[in-house]
Design a protein around this motif. Structure first.
Motif, PDB file in Angstrom:
ATOM      1  N   TYR A   1     -10.779  -2.136  -8.518  1.00 13.53           N
ATOM      2  CA  TYR A   1     -11.936  -1.750  -7.700  1.00 13.53           C
ATOM      3  C   TYR A   1     -13.081  -2.732  -7.882  1.00 13.53           C
ATOM      4  O   TYR A   1     -13.716  -3.150  -6.909  1.00 13.53           O
ATOM      5  CB  TYR A   1     -12.413  -0.342  -8.079  1.00 13.53           C
ATOM      6  CG  TYR A   1     -11.424   0.727  -7.703  1.00 13.53           C
ATOM      7  CD1 TYR A   1     -11.303   1.142  -6.388  1.00 13.53           C
ATOM      8  CD2 TYR A   1     -10.594   1.301  -8.654  1.00 13.53           C
ATOM      9  CE1 TYR A   1     -10.381   2.108  -6.031  1.00 13.53           C
ATOM     10  CE2 TYR A   1      -9.670   2.263  -8.315  1.00 13.53           C
ATOM     11  CZ  TYR A   1      -9.567   2.662  -7.005  1.00 13.53           C
ATOM     12  OH  TYR A   1      -8.658   3.612  -6.652  1.00 13.53           O
TER      13      TYR A   1
ATOM     14  N   LEU B   1       0.826  -1.205   0.000  1.00 13.09           N
ATOM     15  CA  LEU B   1       0.000   0.000   0.000  1.00 13.09           C
ATOM     16  C   LEU B   1       0.860   1.255   0.000  1.00 13.09           C
ATOM     17  O   LEU B   1       0.460   2.301  -0.498  1.00 13.09           O
ATOM     18  CB  LEU B   1      -0.930   0.009   1.225  1.00 13.09           C
ATOM     19  CG  LEU B   1      -2.103  -0.953   1.145  1.00 13.09           C
ATOM     20  CD1 LEU B   1      -2.923  -0.894   2.418  1.00 13.09           C
ATOM     21  CD2 LEU B   1      -2.982  -0.637  -0.049  1.00 13.09           C
ATOM     22  N   LYS B   2       2.070   1.150   0.591  1.00 12.83           N
ATOM     23  CA  LYS B   2       2.916   2.333   0.683  1.00 12.83           C
ATOM     24  C   LYS B   2       3.731   2.555  -0.579  1.00 12.83           C
ATOM     25  O   LYS B   2       4.302   3.609  -0.780  1.00 12.83           O
ATOM     26  CB  LYS B   2       3.856   2.171   1.884  1.00 12.83           C
ATOM     27  CG  LYS B   2       3.206   2.583   3.193  1.00 12.83           C
ATOM     28  CD  LYS B   2       4.220   2.595   4.297  1.00 12.83           C
ATOM     29  CE  LYS B   2       3.891   1.547   5.353  1.00 12.83           C
ATOM     30  NZ  LYS B   2       5.016   0.999   6.050  1.00 12.83           N
ATOM     31  N   LYS B   3       3.789   1.521  -1.411  1.00 17.06           N
ATOM     32  CA  LYS B   3       4.696   1.592  -2.557  1.00 17.06           C
ATOM     33  C   LYS B   3       4.136   2.443  -3.690  1.00 17.06           C
ATOM     34  O   LYS B   3       2.942   2.719  -3.774  1.00 17.06           O
ATOM     35  CB  LYS B   3       4.985   0.175  -3.060  1.00 17.06           C
ATOM     36  CG  LYS B   3       5.847  -0.611  -2.108  1.00 17.06           C
ATOM     37  CD  LYS B   3       6.729  -1.547  -2.866  1.00 17.06           C
ATOM     38  CE  LYS B   3       7.798  -2.076  -1.942  1.00 17.06           C
ATOM     39  NZ  LYS B   3       8.799  -2.826  -2.638  1.00 17.06           N
ATOM     40  N   GLU B   4       5.051   2.791  -4.578  1.00 15.71           N
ATOM     41  CA  GLU B   4       4.687   3.562  -5.762  1.00 15.71           C
ATOM     42  C   GLU B   4       3.931   2.654  -6.745  1.00 15.71           C
ATOM     43  O   GLU B   4       4.181   1.459  -6.806  1.00 15.71           O
ATOM     44  CB  GLU B   4       5.982   4.055  -6.395  1.00 15.71           C
ATOM     45  CG  GLU B   4       5.833   4.778  -7.688  1.00 15.71           C
ATOM     46  CD  GLU B   4       7.180   4.953  -8.371  1.00 15.71           C
ATOM     47  OE1 GLU B   4       7.447   6.039  -8.876  1.00 15.71           O
ATOM     48  OE2 GLU B   4       7.982   3.991  -8.389  1.00 15.71           O
ATOM     49  N   THR B   5       3.019   3.251  -7.492  1.00 11.85           N
ATOM     50  CA  THR B   5       2.280   2.475  -8.477  1.00 11.85           C
ATOM     51  C   THR B   5       2.994   2.543  -9.818  1.00 11.85           C
ATOM     52  O   THR B   5       3.390   3.623 -10.245  1.00 11.85           O
ATOM     53  CB  THR B   5       0.868   3.064  -8.657  1.00 11.85           C
ATOM     54  OG1 THR B   5       0.301   3.246  -7.387  1.00 11.85           O
ATOM     55  CG2 THR B   5       0.005   2.163  -9.499  1.00 11.85           C
ATOM     56  N   ILE B   6       3.159   1.421 -10.459  1.00 13.04           N
ATOM     57  CA  ILE B   6       3.694   1.430 -11.822  1.00 13.04           C
ATOM     58  C   ILE B   6       2.583   0.973 -12.758  1.00 13.04           C
ATOM     59  O   ILE B   6       1.967  -0.064 -12.536  1.00 13.04           O
ATOM     60  CB  ILE B   6       4.914   0.515 -11.966  1.00 13.04           C
ATOM     61  CG1 ILE B   6       5.997   1.014 -11.024  1.00 13.04           C
ATOM     62  CG2 ILE B   6       5.422   0.510 -13.386  1.00 13.04           C
ATOM     63  CD1 ILE B   6       7.181   0.113 -10.936  1.00 13.04           C
ATOM     64  N   VAL B   7       2.328   1.814 -13.751  1.00 11.65           N
ATOM     65  CA  VAL B   7       1.242   1.531 -14.670  1.00 11.65           C
ATOM     66  C   VAL B   7       1.839   1.151 -16.011  1.00 11.65           C
ATOM     67  O   VAL B   7       2.758   1.796 -16.491  1.00 11.65           O
ATOM     68  CB  VAL B   7       0.320   2.760 -14.810  1.00 11.65           C
ATOM     69  CG1 VAL B   7      -0.761   2.500 -15.837  1.00 11.65           C
ATOM     70  CG2 VAL B   7      -0.294   3.097 -13.472  1.00 11.65           C
TER      71      VAL B   7
ATOM     72  N   LEU C   1     -12.167  -6.247  -6.426  1.00 14.49           N
ATOM     73  CA  LEU C   1     -12.236  -6.249  -4.961  1.00 14.49           C
ATOM     74  C   LEU C   1     -13.674  -6.082  -4.478  1.00 14.49           C
ATOM     75  O   LEU C   1     -14.097  -6.742  -3.524  1.00 14.49           O
ATOM     76  CB  LEU C   1     -11.332  -5.140  -4.405  1.00 14.49           C
ATOM     77  CG  LEU C   1     -11.233  -5.035  -2.883  1.00 14.49           C
ATOM     78  CD1 LEU C   1     -10.885  -6.377  -2.259  1.00 14.49           C
ATOM     79  CD2 LEU C   1     -10.190  -4.009  -2.473  1.00 14.49           C
TER      80      LEU C   1
ATOM     81  N   PRO D   1      -0.381  -0.315  -4.505  1.00 13.05           N
ATOM     82  CA  PRO D   1      -1.740  -0.443  -3.970  1.00 13.05           C
ATOM     83  C   PRO D   1      -2.670  -1.285  -4.848  1.00 13.05           C
ATOM     84  O   PRO D   1      -3.472  -2.053  -4.335  1.00 13.05           O
ATOM     85  CB  PRO D   1      -2.229   1.001  -3.917  1.00 13.05           C
ATOM     86  CG  PRO D   1      -1.003   1.818  -3.829  1.00 13.05           C
ATOM     87  CD  PRO D   1       0.045   1.091  -4.594  1.00 13.05           C
ATOM     88  N   TYR D   2      -2.510  -1.152  -6.186  1.00 10.19           N
ATOM     89  CA  TYR D   2      -3.379  -1.950  -7.062  1.00 10.19           C
ATOM     90  C   TYR D   2      -3.127  -3.441  -6.859  1.00 10.19           C
ATOM     91  O   TYR D   2      -4.054  -4.242  -6.827  1.00 10.19           O
ATOM     92  CB  TYR D   2      -3.148  -1.594  -8.534  1.00 10.19           C
ATOM     93  CG  TYR D   2      -3.758  -0.276  -8.940  1.00 10.19           C
ATOM     94  CD1 TYR D   2      -5.032   0.084  -8.518  1.00 10.19           C
ATOM     95  CD2 TYR D   2      -3.059   0.607  -9.767  1.00 10.19           C
ATOM     96  CE1 TYR D   2      -5.588   1.286  -8.884  1.00 10.19           C
ATOM     97  CE2 TYR D   2      -3.608   1.810 -10.145  1.00 10.19           C
ATOM     98  CZ  TYR D   2      -4.879   2.157  -9.700  1.00 10.19           C
ATOM     99  OH  TYR D   2      -5.428   3.341 -10.069  1.00 10.19           O
TER     100      TYR D   2
END
Lengths: 317, 675
Positions: free
Chosen positions: A70, A51-57, A73, A221-222
């Motif tokens: 979303y 959850l704390k990490k950076e998101t890579i798209v 889940l 987070p994803y």
């Protein structure tokens, strides 16, 4: 007890127990296979880190990549809210109509599949194709299985099915043909949760994986949402199967002090028993080659069909 | 609204359609726009009239009577048109009139930019004229209250759609159009014959008179008539094995007209079939219900399996239409069977589900075909394998398509889900007390519908994910741009329509009690049937709030600011569209599992590039899907016909004496029969 309170208790218990269930399964599996294994609560720490990490798209993806976690889940949370897992007769119990539950499950799978294809890698596509095959072929089996329960208990909500059979051993004694439907339910749960013999949740090898392949490109987070969705689904199915098989009563509106504590304790016990059984299964049998999964699915289908047919026959006689 | 206002509205909607057709003929640059605007406006009026009547208290609008004030002496009015024919709308036909009108509104708006863009491909003027005439035919069939009117407008509809299939004049479209023409006329012939048998040969008999006459028929005549009507209406709805024309014809029609054909046109045979079953015939035999049920179930299964393996977007959607019509006919079959076996509740619920699915299908299928038009012209190919990446280039449009695809896959809480839920739930309820025959049919239905629902999800996810997501698979798709407002708005509104239909299903169910059936037990909020209840609006609210809470939690508790865009992980090499999973590969497991039925043939040709190493080779794969019906039914039938034609051809030997002899022989035979 107030139905709203019941649903709240169940939601809190399930949502907080969910990471433990995947941790426990891995722990049991490690011990059964002679390894020491990580602590069962490791997933809590893993998810918190994610959850704390950076998101890579992925550069290849579209809005679907961001929307899918979303929906996936939410589909799992929906199950946790409406199904009779810890409590029965909660305020949302009327939503546990089995056809609706089957459709919401399928909705979650559909978005998982679309997310898997959206990143454009062959891994994602392969996992997606497999997941879609399993999810779509299971649909009929789910309907037939619960139709048999609906027929035997005279109600179409899963909540009602468990409430009317407050003591499962009595239900099975009076309607032994339901054993077949129970087996079908277990097979469905294994396939839906990508466990053995349909999928191997522990590998990252393209030949074996289904679920992992679709979420390869998620991070931060994803990824936490996707992983949490799958462990939540595992928890929900484990408790659902346990509640159909084991005779300990759920918490209801009439429960008081002692029985509330007992129901909560039993939830944990049931979860441990089912997850141990899953770990035992995964340590003793081999995963099926994917193109043989149709045999597994066909077996589940005919099990469910026979259960329903026997239920109908017993009504005629 | 008063009856005469409604009557005027109805006349305006029909005349407006004709005016739109005439306007399209004018050789002027604005004629195209004017024609479609008039068509949209008149169809809007028609939709208002249709919805008012369908939700009203059951008044029947009869033209021309309703146009005049009620005369004091009770005199009636007639028009000296078509043998004083009466046209009218009752609550039942108003449902279908609303479907046709609503779809027409959206199609006409969409046609304005679409046809302009396709000007090099189609003759805009003729497509506009034909579209208007097609709508006129649809309106006419619904408004007709007697055999001759029904059949006349049926023919207008069929012949106009033949020319629409032919619109681009290519060889493929000519082949498809003639196949369509033959099939549709065999069907029309069967319907005509069926009606004549029911009416005892009277051309002008009113449908209400027909209902009385039908009761006095001999059993054999009645059965033959029923069979003919089923073949006629079934073939026009694309029921297997009469469906072969449908994917071919749909494959060639321009999209604006196709949305009309696939959304509104395909409900017309359903209307005719239900009109006969519910209002004319006194009750059908057991074999008939079983046949309807079997044909419907077969079509649903076959349609959905071919939709899963199909890689051409237009044909995929066409097969999905076969599937949906199959489901609707299966529901009607179950309703008929349940009626005979004494499960009145199931009869009601199944009929409601069938009508509701028809409504929902009209909305989402016309939306999907309109969307396919955009996707196909953007990627300049009908193959899913040439699309991809459209979601990133056209986010608004692709979101609407996603909703439409989920609707078509009967996901909650959209319209088709409600229809299937109602049907399945009622079956589960009816199982408690069903007769043995019915029980077997219902269990088979449960399993089949579950299977079809799963496969439909597969087909729709495949269409959307391969066609719209990931990297573009062609240069054209890479350069796609978001379409204009006039194109997107109809698609978005149709997607919303499918959602609203689902959310307000209890209301809709309450009002389609057109068939004089006791109304399904629906409260304002929920549908109750077969011992189960469903509250679509609350389901939507619950699902929406779960997503909302999750989104809120993500905003508050996680890092949303730091985000990096990076290429997809692919073992260290850059990803290209050629590595993506294709539609062919995606559906491979299903092709494998059902290979005994689908009979796909795969051929892989390997040509080594390096002589020393056979592993370095270029490979090409072709996959053909054989159709059992062609091989086993249509090809042998064609051979037989050709043989017969050759035999008859021997008569034409060019000798005048022989021909005169034949004429004499014919005269003799006629005289013998006549005297």
């Amino acid at each position: 007890m107030n139905p709203i309170l019941l649903t709240t208790i169940q939601t809190v218990v399930i949502l907080s127990l969910a990471p433990l269930s995947v941790g426990l399964t891995r722990f049991f599996k490690a011990r059964l296979q002679g390894r020491h294994g990580a602590a069962p609560w490791l997933p809590y720490i893993t998810y918190a880190t994610m959850l704390k990490k950076e998101t890579i798209v992925s550069a290849s993806s579209s809005w679907m990549f961001r929307v899918a976690p979303y929906i996936v889940l939410s589909s799992s949370v929906f199950m946790a809210l409406v199904l009779p897992l810890v409590t029965s007769g909660g305020v949302l119990a009327s939503f546990s109509n089995f056809l609706l539950v089957a459709a919401v499950l399928a909705l979650g799978s559909a978005f998982l599949v679309m997310a898997g294809l959206d990143v454009g890698s062959a891994f994602g596509g392969m996992g997606a194709s497999r997941e879609m095959t399993i999810a779509s072929l299971l649909e009929a089996t789910i309907i037939l299985t619960f139709a048999a329960f609906a027929l035997a208990t005279g109600t179409s909500t899963i909540d009602g099915m468990l409430a009317s059979a407050s003591n499962v051993s009595i239900m099975i004694a009076s309607a032994p043909y339901l054993c077949l439907s129970l087996v079908a339910l277990i097979l469905i749960s294994l396939a839906e949760n990508a466990r053995y013999p349909v999928d191997n949740p522990a590998t990252h090898l393209e030949l074996t994986m289904v679920h992992e392949a679709m979420i390869l490109d998620y991070s931060g987070p994803y990824l936490a949402m996707m992983e949490y969705a799958s462990t939540l689904k595992l928890t929900v199915f484990a408790l659902l199967v346990a509640n159909f098989v084991m005779p300990w009563p759920l918490m209801t509106t009439t429960s008081t002090g002692g029985s509330i504590l007992f129901a909560l304790l039993m939830t944990l016990v049931k979860l441990v028993i089912v997850l141990f059984a899953v770990a035992l299964l995964e340590s003793t049998i081999a995963k099926m080659r994917f193109y043989r999964v149709q045999e597994f699915l066909t077996g589940a289908f005919f099990m469910a069909l026979t259960g329903l047919a026997l239920a109908l026959l017993s009504q005629l006689l | 609204m008063s009856l005469s206002t409604l009557a005027i509205g109805l006349v305006i909607s029909v005349l407006g359609t004709l005016v739109a057709g005439l306007l399209a003929l004018i050789p002027h640059a604005y004629a195209h726009k004017a024609s479609n605007i008039v068509l949209a406006l008149s169809a809007f009026v028609g939709a208002v009239v249709g919805v008012t009547l369908a939700t009203g208290n059951g008044v029947t609008l009869a033209l021309p009577e309703a146009l005049y004030p009620v005369a004091a002496d009770g005199a009636t009015h007639t028009w000296p048109l078509f043998y004083n024919m009466v046209f009218g709308l009752d609550r039942f036909s108003a449902i279908f009139y609303s479907i046709v009108s609503v779809v027409t509104v959206f199609v006409a708006i969409y046609a304005i930019p679409y046809l302009e863009q396709q000007a090099h491909h189609y003759n805009i003027r003729s497509v506009n004229v034909l579209t208007a005439l097609f709508v006129f035919g649809l309106q006419g069939v619904i408004l007709s209250t007697n055999i001759i009117g029904f059949m006349t407008f049926w023919e207008i509809m069929s012949i106009v759609s033949f020319f629409l299939v032919l619109a681009d004049g290519s060889i493929a479209s000519r082949k498809a159009a003639f196949l369509y023409l033959i099939m549709t006329h065999l069907g029309a012939g069967a319907i005509m014959a069926g009606f004549f048998l029911l009416s005892g040969g009277a051309l002008l008999s009113d449908f209400s008179v027909l209902a009385v006459v039908t009761g006095q028929l001999s059993q054999t005549t009645f059965y033959v008539a029923l069979g003919l009507l089923l073949i006629g209406f079934g073939s026009k709805s694309g029921l297997v094995p009469f469906h072969v024309w449908l994917p071919e014809a749909y494959g060639e029609t321009p999209f604006s007209a196709l949305a009309l054909m696939a959304g509104a046109g395909i409900t017309i045979p359903l209307y005719g079939f239900l009109r006969v079953l519910l209002f004319m015939v006194p009750g059908v035999p057991l074999w008939f219900s079983l046949t309807v049920l079997t044909l419907g179930a077969l079509s649903a299964v076959v349609g959905v399996l071919y939709a899963v393996v199909e890689r051409d977007m237009k044909r995929l959607l066409a097969y999905s239409s076969i599937e949906n019509m199959g489901l609707i006919f299966a529901m009607i079959g179950v309703a008929l069977l349940a009626g005979q076996e004494g499960s009145a509740d199931l009869t009601q619920a199944a009929l409601y589900a069938a009508l509701f699915l028809a409504l929902a299908h009209a909305l989402f299928k016309s939306g999907l075909f309109l969307a396919a038009g955009v996707a196909i012209s953007a990627s300049r190919s009908r193959r899913l394998e040439d699309m991809g990446g459209l979601a990133r280039r056209m986010p608004r449009f692709s979101a609407a398509v996603c909703v439409l695809a989920l609707t078509a896959a009967s996901m909650p809480p959209f319209g088709p889900f409600i229809a299937e839920w109602t049907f399945l739930q009622s079956i589960v309820g009816a199982l408690q007390s069903a007769s043995p025959t019915l029980t077997v049919a219902l269990v088979v239905m449960l399993a089949l519908i579950g299977f079809v629902a799963g496969m439909a999800l597969f087909a729709m996810v495949k269409m959307y994910a391969i066609g719209f997501l990931a990297e573009p698979r062609s240069d054209a798709a890479r350069n796609a741009i978001e379409p204009g407002l006039l194109t997107v708005v109809p698609i978005v509104l149709l997607a919303f329509g499918g959602l609203l239909l689902g959310l307000f299903a209890p209301f809709v169910y309450h009002h389609i009690g057109a068939v004089d059936m006791a109304v399904l037990d629906t409260g304002a909020q929920q549908i109750i049937t077969g011992g189960g209840a469903l509250a679509p609006l609350s389901i939507f609210v619950l699902m929406f709030s779960i997503v909302g809470v999750l989104a809120l939690l993500r905003q508050v508790f996680t890092d949303v600011k730091h985000e990096r865009v990076y290429q997809t992980w692919d073992c260290g090499q850059p990803i290209t569209p050629r590595m993506e999973y294709t539609a062919t590969a995606f559906s491979a497991p299903i092709r494998f599992f059902f290979r005994f039925f689908l009979r796909t043939q795969k051929a892989v040709i390997t040509t080594p590039i390096v002589a020393t190493n056979p592993w370095i080779a270029s490979k090409s794969m072709t996959l053909t899907v054989r159709q059992v019906w062609y091989d086993r039914m249509y090809v042998p039938a064609g051979h037989l016909l050709t043989k017969f034609a050759k035999f008859v051809g021997r008569l034409q030997n060019g000798s005048i004496q022989f021909y005169i002899g034949l004429i004499l022989g014919a005269l003799f035979v006629t005289l013998i029969i006549a005297l």
